[in-house]
Design an enzyme around this catalytic site. Structure first.
Site, PDB file in Angstrom:
ATOM      1  N   GLY A   1      -2.943   0.265  -2.052  1.00 56.59           N
ATOM      2  CA  GLY A   1      -1.731   0.618  -2.703  1.00 56.59           C
ATOM      3  C   GLY A   1      -1.844   1.101  -3.992  1.00 56.59           C
ATOM      4  O   GLY A   1      -1.168   1.213  -4.934  1.00 56.59           O
ATOM      5  N   LYS A   2      -3.152   1.916  -3.786  1.00 58.33           N
ATOM      6  CA  LYS A   2      -3.030   2.916  -5.617  1.00 58.33           C
ATOM      7  C   LYS A   2      -2.083   3.808  -5.348  1.00 58.33           C
ATOM      8  O   LYS A   2      -1.472   3.834  -6.683  1.00 58.33           O
ATOM      9  CB  LYS A   2      -4.664   3.434  -5.350  1.00 58.33           C
ATOM     10  CG  LYS A   2      -5.506   2.774  -5.192  1.00 58.33           C
ATOM     11  CD  LYS A   2      -7.034   3.312  -5.286  1.00 58.33           C
ATOM     12  CE  LYS A   2      -7.370   4.128  -4.025  1.00 58.33           C
ATOM     13  NZ  LYS A   2      -7.419   3.378  -2.798  1.00 58.33           N
TER      14      LYS A   2
ATOM     15  N   GLU B   1     -20.090 -11.215  24.852  1.00 63.90           N
ATOM     16  CA  GLU B   1     -19.058 -11.704  23.923  1.00 63.90           C
ATOM     17  C   GLU B   1     -19.382 -13.318  23.581  1.00 63.90           C
ATOM     18  O   GLU B   1     -19.202 -13.652  22.515  1.00 63.90           O
ATOM     19  CB  GLU B   1     -17.518 -11.453  24.344  1.00 63.90           C
ATOM     20  CG  GLU B   1     -17.085 -10.091  24.422  1.00 63.90           C
ATOM     21  CD  GLU B   1     -17.390  -9.437  23.120  1.00 63.90           C
ATOM     22  OE1 GLU B   1     -17.350 -10.054  21.996  1.00 63.90           O
ATOM     23  OE2 GLU B   1     -17.562  -8.025  23.095  1.00 63.90           O
TER      24      GLU B   1
HETATM   25  P1  ADP Z   1      -4.194   4.015  -1.336  1.00 67.51           P
HETATM   26  O1  ADP Z   1      -4.739   2.971  -1.923  1.00 67.51           O
HETATM   27  O2  ADP Z   1      -5.177   4.446  -0.149  1.00 67.51           O
HETATM   28  O3  ADP Z   1      -3.652   4.991  -2.139  1.00 67.51           O
HETATM   29  P2  ADP Z   1      -1.302   3.518  -0.617  1.00 67.51           P
HETATM   30  O4  ADP Z   1      -0.977   3.078  -1.889  1.00 67.51           O
HETATM   31  O5  ADP Z   1      -1.276   4.799  -0.004  1.00 67.51           O
HETATM   32  O6  ADP Z   1      -2.871   3.253  -0.149  1.00 67.51           O
HETATM   33  O7  ADP Z   1      -0.896   2.470   0.619  1.00 67.51           O
HETATM   34  C1  ADP Z   1      -0.332   2.861   1.932  1.00 67.51           C
HETATM   35  C2  ADP Z   1       0.668   1.823   2.262  1.00 67.51           C
HETATM   36  O8  ADP Z   1       0.193   0.735   2.545  1.00 67.51           O
HETATM   37  C3  ADP Z   1       1.700   1.705   1.170  1.00 67.51           C
HETATM   38  O9  ADP Z   1       2.651   2.805   1.376  1.00 67.51           O
HETATM   39  C4  ADP Z   1       2.460   0.327   1.529  1.00 67.51           C
HETATM   40  O10 ADP Z   1       3.060   0.364   2.655  1.00 67.51           O
HETATM   41  C5  ADP Z   1       1.202  -0.354   1.795  1.00 67.51           C
HETATM   42  N1  ADP Z   1       0.731  -1.197   0.907  1.00 67.51           N
HETATM   43  C6  ADP Z   1      -0.540  -1.062   0.247  1.00 67.51           C
HETATM   44  N2  ADP Z   1      -0.596  -2.122  -0.794  1.00 67.51           N
HETATM   45  C7  ADP Z   1       0.407  -2.635  -0.779  1.00 67.51           C
HETATM   46  C8  ADP Z   1       0.878  -3.909  -1.636  1.00 67.51           C
HETATM   47  N3  ADP Z   1       0.069  -4.220  -2.561  1.00 67.51           N
HETATM   48  N4  ADP Z   1       2.162  -4.168  -1.483  1.00 67.51           N
HETATM   49  C9  ADP Z   1       3.176  -3.732  -0.579  1.00 67.51           C
HETATM   50  N5  ADP Z   1       2.534  -2.686   0.224  1.00 67.51           N
HETATM   51  C10 ADP Z   1       1.441  -2.184   0.153  1.00 67.51           C
HETATM   52 ZN    ZN Z   2     -21.529  -7.029  20.860  1.00 63.50          ZN
END
Ligand code: ADP
Ligand code: ZN
Length: 681
Positions: free
Chosen positions: A244-245, A463
């Site tokens: 979510g960065k 497994e």
């Molecule tokens: P990165 O850290 O690689 O930049 P992104 O910000 O692109 O990651 O996150 C990708 C997607 O994952 C977002 O568009 C969102 O849909 C989901 N996501 C990631 N973290 C969160 C969060 N804390 N809350 C809601 N959605 C999230």
């Molecule tokens: Zn294995």
């Protein structure tokens, strides 16, 4: 005259493809090579000249050019003679001023002597004869000059073209084709609403608080500077992919209501030298014009890698220039100029230390993979727009998705909706989510992948071997689910475990993990007396883990407390230790794995009965959940004790020793993968 096709092409107006210009130059070159510089004068022989013209008294003058050939001018009044019909007029129907003919000579002296002899002979015959004047002339040979000149012109043209590409950012007359140096940043301006807000970001409360403060800096700088404080220039968001960065940066844009430039680190990198640096310059120039504003650089490690390490890859210079330019720009603007830089990376360890120095990215905001509670909140955010069954247990979903990042959870929710739609359901149910999780973890289910009975038996015992080890080893991860339905490209069976959320691992824990990973192969050997290629994936992980324990975490007595951690792959060509140490490491790794394998075999032999029971159940049902296993072989001996312990001892001080506490990199990571795949080659 044909020389005219020499003309330089017009200056490009607007969008002229550069290739047209190259093409025209090339065609010009070819034309010049093939068309000789025809002189309009007709070529004749000396004998022809002598008998038809000279002796007839028709010649006005002769010009000896470069001592090579002679141009013949016919007296104008004689041109009306029918024999000169061909040369009498120009193509434009005017009288041809000459030269009318030419002929080659071998030497100028010989020619002159011959002429003298003929002319004195003529003089004797006719005393009124006026000798023909002979003039020498030095003329340049255009053909050979041009064949030298044109390649030079082409080279210069190409060179100018490249220079313009480089310098594009500084301005210059070029049209759109010369825009390479312009930054590719997307600008979200004040009016344009970015429709992501902090409400869309679940969890991540500390990170949100930090970035909110940054938004506040931009809105009320006075409040902070009044007390003498300096506003930070930048903040670095650090965390694994998909956490979510980018999302949080977008939310900042949505909340701050200031212009927001978004660009990815890799956008700065181009094949051409100097482009990256000029893009950085351009980006900051634009930003200063729009201040107060925010610049967001995603994947900053693409340009921010530590400089000057790899001696063997020359391609680094360009990236270094780009990074240097970025540093210069960050130093260049004052803290009061109202530009704040956010950057994101998942590899802070490879970043150049100059970037992390105070005065640049002086804030670092850690964004981790979400814990149980965080996952639940993220599920809630993404389930908002999905019609789910009212009895859906979100808490259980969260607990079944250990190690998932926000992006994975978003993916699961979407997949679940698609799966339910395919089944023509009115709402999305728990079973759809189960399938979606399986799919995200293990790839697509292969319903019709054909495996023989024998292979299926091997996979089942393999497994079951893992599962038994996970069950009876104290520090191994308890099993969530084991399946022998083939999935993905190569996986024949897979098991999902519930890793505890922890950041420090003891030697005993790592050792147990290793034994569990070896469980598959050990079971095959015990039951069938033969081993298969199915354990390749396990062995890979085990090898990495063993090397990490010996050479990175200092967990080996003979090597002692040393670590050869090498996050930037600096030592690709030269190891930081001696040959003997290398040998020792290899020896210790091998003996560690051997020891673990013996231990695993002993354990499985001891629990042979449970192993059989699990494997048979797997062959029958193909998928077993934790509860099924409990019914088959009894409760896990350590579970109750552990859960209480884990809750009590969640390490809170992990930021203190973050690099070693969280072995993030692939080589050091003992297990973040909940998946256990088995490949066949
Ligand atoms: P990165 O850290 O690689 O930049 P992104 O910000 O692109 O990651 O996150 C990708 C997607 O994952 C977002 O568009 C969102 O849909 C989901 N996501 C990631 N973290 C969160 C969060 N804390 N809350 C809601 N959605 C999230
Ligand atoms: Zn294995």
């Amino acid at each position: 005259m044909e020389e005219n096709n020499q003309q330089k092409p017009d200056k490009p107006k607007g969008r002229i493809n550069m290739y047209w210009i190259y093409g025209m130059l090339l065609v010009g070159l070819i034309v010049i090579q093939f068309i000789p510089f025809t002189h309009s004068a007709r070529l004749i022989s000396f004998e022809e000249f002598e008998s038809n013209m000279l002796r007839a008294g028709d010649v006005e003058k002769l010009v000896v050019v470069n001592r090579e050939y002679v141009k013949v001018y016919i007296k104008p009044e004689r041109l009306s003679d029918p024999k000169y019909k061909e040369v009498a007029t120009t193509p434009f129907n005017t009288t041809n001023p000459g030269p009318h003919y030419r002929f080659k000579i071998l030497s100028a002296d010989g020619f002159e002597r011959k002429m003298e002899a003929i002319q004195s002979e003529l003089k004797q015959k006719d005393p009124t004869y006026q000798p023909v004047q002979i003039y020498p002339e030095e003329s340049m040979d255009w053909g050979s000059i041009l064949s030298v000149l044109i390649p030079i012109v082409i080279v210069v043209a190409i060179w100018i073209f490249i220079m313009r590409r480089m310098a594009g950012g500084i301005g210059g007359p070029g049209g759109q084709i010369f825009n390479f140096g312009k930054s590719k940043a997307t600008l979200f301006d004040k009016g344009q609403r970015v429709n992501v807000t902090f409400a869309d970001v679940a969890g991540l409360d500390e990170a949100k608080a930090e970035v909110m403060e940054i938004v506040d800096f931009l809105k009320n700088p006075k409040k902070y500077t009044a007390l003498g404080g300096k506003i930070p220039k930048g903040a670095l968001l650090i965390g694994p992919p998909g956490t979510g960065k980018t999302l949080i940066a977008k939310a900042v844009a949505g909340e701050a209501q200031v212009p927001f430039f978004s660009i990815s680190g890799s956008d700065f990198v181009e094949l051409f030298v100097g482009v990256g640096a000029s893009r950085v310059r351009d980006l900051f120039r634009q930003a200063r014009e729009k201040a107060p504003c925010i610049i967001f650089i995603d994947e900053i490690d693409a340009i921010g890698r530590a400089r000057g390490r790899n001696m063997f890859t020359g391609g680094n210079d360009e990236r270094e220039n780009t990074l240097n330019q970025l540093l210069v720009e960050m130093d260049g603007f004052g803290t009061d100029s109202g530009v704040i830089i956010l950057a994101a990376t998942n590899r802070p360890d490879v970043l150049d230390s100059a970037l992390l120095r105070p005065g640049r990215f002086d804030r670092q905001i850690a964004i981790d993979k979400p814990d149980l509670k965080g996952r639940e909140m993220i599920f809630r955010v993404h389930l908002k727009n999905i019609k789910v069954a009212p009895d859906l247990d979100i808490h259980r979903l969260a607990s079944q998705t250990p190690g998932f990042a926000g992006a994975d959870i978003a993916n699961v929710c979407n997949e679940a909706a698609l799966i339910a739609a395919r089944k023509n359901k009115k709402q999305v149910e728990m079973s759809d989510f189960q399938d979606a999780i399986d799919r995200v973890v293990g790839g697509l289910e292969k319903k019709n992948k054909i495996i023989s009975e024998e292979e299926k038996r091997i996979v089942a015992y393999h497994e079951a071997g893992h599962a038994i080890c996970g069950w009876f080893l104290e520090y191994a991860d308890p099993l969530v689910k084991v399946s022998i339905v083939p999935r993905g490209v190569a996986a024949l069976g897979y098991a999902q475990y519930l890793p505890k959320e922890q950041y420090l691992y003891t030697r005993e824990q790592l050792y147990d993990q290793m034994c569990m990973a070896l469980g598959g192969r050990a079971a095959e050997e015990i039951v069938f007396g033969k081993i298969s290629t199915g354990a390749q994936n396990d062995l890979e992980r085990i090898t990495k883990m063993a090397y990490a324990m010996v050479a990175i975490y200092g967990m080996n007595e003979r090597l002692g407390n040393v670590s050869f951690y090498d996050p930037q792959q600096e030592y690709t060509f030269q190891k930081p230790y001696s040959e003997e140490t290398a040998k020792l490491i290899d020896e210790e790794v091998r003996s560690l794995i051997n020891k673990a394998y013996e231990r695993t075999k002993n354990l499985l032999t001891e629990k042979r009965e449970s192993l059989e029971r699990l494997a048979q159940a797997l062959l029958q049902k193909e998928i077993l959940f934790q509860q099924d296993i409990e019914e088959l072989i009894g409760k896990r001996p350590y579970d109750i004790k552990h859960q209480a312990e884990a809750a009590a001892s969640m390490p809170q001080d992990r930021t203190v020793d973050s690099t070693n506490g969280q072995p993030e990199s692939s080589d050091g990571q003992p297990r973040m993968e909940p998946v256990d795949e088995h490949q066949r080659s």
